[in-house]
Design a protein around this motif. Structure first.
Motif, PDB file in Angstrom:
ATOM      1  N   LYS A 142      32.423  -0.981 -23.529  1.00 35.33           N
ATOM      2  CA  LYS A 142      33.067  -0.622 -24.799  1.00 35.33           C
ATOM      3  C   LYS A 142      32.716   0.817 -25.183  1.00 35.33           C
ATOM      4  O   LYS A 142      33.572   1.582 -25.622  1.00 35.33           O
ATOM      5  N   GLU A 143      31.449   1.180 -25.005  1.00 36.73           N
ATOM      6  CA  GLU A 143      31.008   2.542 -25.311  1.00 36.73           C
ATOM      7  C   GLU A 143      31.765   3.567 -24.466  1.00 36.73           C
ATOM      8  O   GLU A 143      32.227   4.598 -24.981  1.00 36.73           O
ATOM      9  N   LEU A 144      31.913   3.277 -23.193  1.00 34.16           N
ATOM     10  CA  LEU A 144      32.635   4.194 -22.305  1.00 34.16           C
ATOM     11  C   LEU A 144      34.111   4.289 -22.699  1.00 34.16           C
ATOM     12  O   LEU A 144      34.687   5.383 -22.711  1.00 34.16           O
ATOM     13  N   ARG A 145      34.719   3.143 -23.013  1.00 32.62           N
ATOM     14  CA  ARG A 145      36.126   3.142 -23.440  1.00 32.62           C
ATOM     15  C   ARG A 145      36.318   3.957 -24.712  1.00 32.62           C
ATOM     16  O   ARG A 145      37.295   4.706 -24.845  1.00 32.62           O
ATOM     17  N   GLU A 146      35.393   3.806 -25.654  1.00 31.72           N
ATOM     18  CA  GLU A 146      35.490   4.556 -26.910  1.00 31.72           C
ATOM     19  C   GLU A 146      35.408   6.056 -26.657  1.00 31.72           C
ATOM     20  O   GLU A 146      36.152   6.836 -27.264  1.00 31.72           O
ATOM     21  N   ASN A 147      34.515   6.471 -25.765  1.00 28.65           N
ATOM     22  CA  ASN A 147      34.411   7.899 -25.427  1.00 28.65           C
ATOM     23  C   ASN A 147      35.702   8.398 -24.788  1.00 28.65           C
ATOM     24  O   ASN A 147      36.163   9.508 -25.090  1.00 28.65           O
ATOM     25  N   LEU A 148      36.268   7.594 -23.925  1.00 26.90           N
ATOM     26  CA  LEU A 148      37.520   7.970 -23.266  1.00 26.90           C
ATOM     27  C   LEU A 148      38.659   8.046 -24.281  1.00 26.90           C
ATOM     28  O   LEU A 148      39.489   8.959 -24.220  1.00 26.90           O
ATOM     29  N   GLU A 149      38.690   7.118 -25.220  1.00 29.76           N
ATOM     30  CA  GLU A 149      39.723   7.137 -26.263  1.00 29.76           C
ATOM     31  C   GLU A 149      39.602   8.383 -27.136  1.00 29.76           C
ATOM     32  O   GLU A 149      40.622   8.970 -27.522  1.00 29.76           O
ATOM     33  N   ILE A 150      38.384   8.793 -27.449  1.00 27.86           N
ATOM     34  CA  ILE A 150      38.171  10.011 -28.237  1.00 27.86           C
ATOM     35  C   ILE A 150      38.727  11.219 -27.491  1.00 27.86           C
ATOM     36  O   ILE A 150      39.414  12.066 -28.071  1.00 27.86           O
ATOM     37  N   MET A 151      38.461  11.267 -26.206  1.00 22.68           N
ATOM     38  CA  MET A 151      38.978  12.372 -25.398  1.00 22.68           C
ATOM     39  C   MET A 151      40.511  12.326 -25.336  1.00 22.68           C
ATOM     40  O   MET A 151      41.167  13.368 -25.391  1.00 22.68           O
ATOM     41  N   GLN A 152      41.060  11.120 -25.235  1.00 25.36           N
ATOM     42  CA  GLN A 152      42.518  10.973 -25.173  1.00 25.36           C
ATOM     43  C   GLN A 152      43.164  11.426 -26.478  1.00 25.36           C
ATOM     44  O   GLN A 152      44.187  12.107 -26.460  1.00 25.36           O
ATOM     45  N   VAL A 153      42.571  11.066 -27.602  1.00 25.65           N
ATOM     46  CA  VAL A 153      43.092  11.493 -28.911  1.00 25.65           C
ATOM     47  C   VAL A 153      43.056  13.018 -29.013  1.00 25.65           C
ATOM     48  O   VAL A 153      44.018  13.650 -29.471  1.00 25.65           O
ATOM     49  N   GLU A 154      41.947  13.605 -28.572  1.00 28.23           N
ATOM     50  CA  GLU A 154      41.834  15.071 -28.599  1.00 28.23           C
ATOM     51  C   GLU A 154      42.913  15.714 -27.730  1.00 28.23           C
ATOM     52  O   GLU A 154      43.562  16.681 -28.145  1.00 28.23           O
TER      53      GLU A 154
END
Length: 170
Positions: A52-64
């Protein structure tokens, strides 16, 4: 006298060959055993949290990336050539970082799973070994991945209940 020696040798041969057939064989579903262990549930919770932590980091990068891309699309006609090139490089770099992060996260997730699974597997195998030795078993086969082309499971003793008892699993 010769007959007695021959008879003794024949009897010894029969007894020694019958001891080969009298070996005790056991079977166990190692996957079922491991998933019943409390350590397995802990490992799964740990893996879910880490994933979940890794997915959240990836989602933050995707939003950026999406935000910067939308901004670029909206304003690209107003940018100078140099600014447009800088913005495009920025988008490409961010996309590459996301790909690297994803790849690295996958490898890291697999490594973490292995690190958490190895001690559980070792504990299960040790319990199987202990029960097998105590019961005088010559071999114990894992029924999940049988290493023989054929074996009659009914001719073997299922060690699952005894091993679960050894591990304190209900």
């Amino acid at each position: 006298m010769k007959k007695l020696v021959k008879l003794t040798l024949a009897l010894a041969l029969v007894l020694s060959s019958s001891s080969v057939f009298a070996q005790k064989l056991g079977r166990i579903n190692l996957q079922e055993l491991i998933t019943a262990m409390p350590e397995y549930n802990e490992m799964m919770l740990n893996m879910e949290a880490y994933s979940k932590e890794l997915r959240e980091n990836l989602e933050i990068m995707q939003v950026e990336l999406n935000t910067k891309y939308n901004d670029y699309q909206k304003n690209k006609d107003t940018y100078s050539d140099m600014t447009r090139q800088i913005k495009e490089k920025e988008l490409t770099d961010l996309d590459n970082r996301m790909r690297e992060f994803y790849s690295s996260a996958q490898a890291d997730l697999e490594k973490r799973e292995q690190e958490l699974t190895d001690p559980i597997m070792a504990k299960a195998q040790e319990a199987v070994k202990k029960v097998a030795q105590a019961g005088g078993y010559t071999a114990v086969f894992n029924t999940v991945v049988p290493s023989m082309v054929y074996f009659d499971e009914t001719a073997m003793t299922d060690l699952g209940p005894e091993v679960k008892k050894e591990l304190g699993i209900q």
